[in-house]
Design an enzyme around this catalytic site. Structure first.
Site, PDB file in Angstrom:
ATOM      1  N   GLY A  79       1.545   4.045   4.721  1.00 35.34           N
ATOM      2  CA  GLY A  79       2.194   3.443   3.815  1.00 35.34           C
ATOM      3  C   GLY A  79       2.836   2.080   4.223  1.00 35.34           C
ATOM      4  CB  SER A  80       2.130  -0.436   5.689  1.00 30.59           C
ATOM      5  OG  SER A  80       1.022  -0.103   5.597  1.00 30.59           O
ATOM      6  NE  ARG A  81       5.379  -6.870   2.399  1.00 28.33           N
ATOM      7  CZ  ARG A  81       6.610  -7.726   1.931  1.00 28.33           C
ATOM      8  NH1 ARG A  81       7.390  -6.973   1.466  1.00 28.33           N
ATOM      9  NH2 ARG A  81       6.847  -9.020   1.795  1.00 28.33           N
ATOM     10  CG  MET A 101      -2.003  -1.314   1.408  1.00 29.53           C
ATOM     11  SD  MET A 101      -2.654  -1.140   2.915  1.00 29.53           S
ATOM     12  CE  MET A 101      -1.401  -1.815   4.058  1.00 29.53           C
TER      13      MET A 101
END
Length: 232
Positions: A189-191, A102
């Site tokens: 912001g990441s996954r 993301m």
């Protein structure tokens, strides 16, 4: 279509976790506007972005236990075998891992990829490397869930990123969860990694865009059928 339905389709709901941030951005914008028109417009754009970031739209989720649904909005960044995080207790063998990255413009509300019972929740502190890097799965700060689904044990891991500094988990251990139900949120912001049993077959490729609660990322086989849907 009545007025209420029109409003709902026009204005996407904002998750309650975002309101303090949006209010903070708005206050700064007003204060800055007293001294500089140029900076006022810059801050106003940032406030609009913050509001957009915390959007929480409804999703139409397929209701079929054979399907694994994307837990996040974003780009599929990895598909293949990988060792699950040790703290989840999923064993020492590789599982099928599907990762969705993301960016700061993605919707960051995360959803459960399968239906089942949450049997474990583990948070681990760590680094804040770029979440697109493969080693982020093991070195970054993360929050992992283990879900006992009708097709086996599934791991779901929220991974912090380069600018992400806060992982929120909305669910509790020893509770039931439905496919597509909200499980958490990550700022900014990441996954999310999904670890699947060997019986699961990936249905996405690296680079593909995924929509949380809607995109089928894998399945457990069986005869094809048209699934029911649930709005969540």
């Amino acid at each position: 279509m009545n007025l209420i339905d029109t409003i709902r389709k026009t204005f996407v709901p904002i998750h309650r976790e975002g309101w303090p941030f949006i209010a903070g951005f708005a206050v700064v914008t007003l204060v800055v506007g007293l001294f500089s028109t140029f900076l006022f417009w810059i801050c106003l754009i940032l406030t609009a972005w913050c509001t957009y970031f915390f959007r929480d739209p409804e999703r139409v989720t397929p209701v079929d236990d054979r399907l694994v649904i994307s837990p996040a909005d974003g780009i599929v960044s990895a598909v293949g075998p990988a060792l699950p995080p040790r703290e989840l207790g999923l064993g020492s063998d590789e599982m099928t891992r599907i990762s969705v990255f993301m960016n700061v413009f993605s919707c960051h509300v995360n959803r459960s990829p399968v239906r089942g019972k949450i049997t474990r929740i583990e948070h681990r502190p760590g680094k804040f490397l770029n979440a697109e890097l493969d080693k982020a799965s093991t070195e970054n700060e993360r929050n992992g869930l283990v879900v006992e689904s009708p097709n086996g044990t599934v791991g779901v891991v929220q991974v912090a990123g380069l600018v992400a500094r806060r992982i929120l988990c909305f669910v509790e251990n020893n509770t039931n969860i439905g496919t597509g139900e909200r499980i958490g949120l990550i700022r900014f912001g990441s996954r999310v990694d999904v670890y699947l049993p060997a019986a699961a077959t990936p249905r996405v490729a690296v680079g593909q865009t995924a929509v949380a609660g809607e995109t089928v990322i894998a399945d457990f086989g069986g005869e094809a059928a048209t699934p029911l849907v649930r709005i969540s």
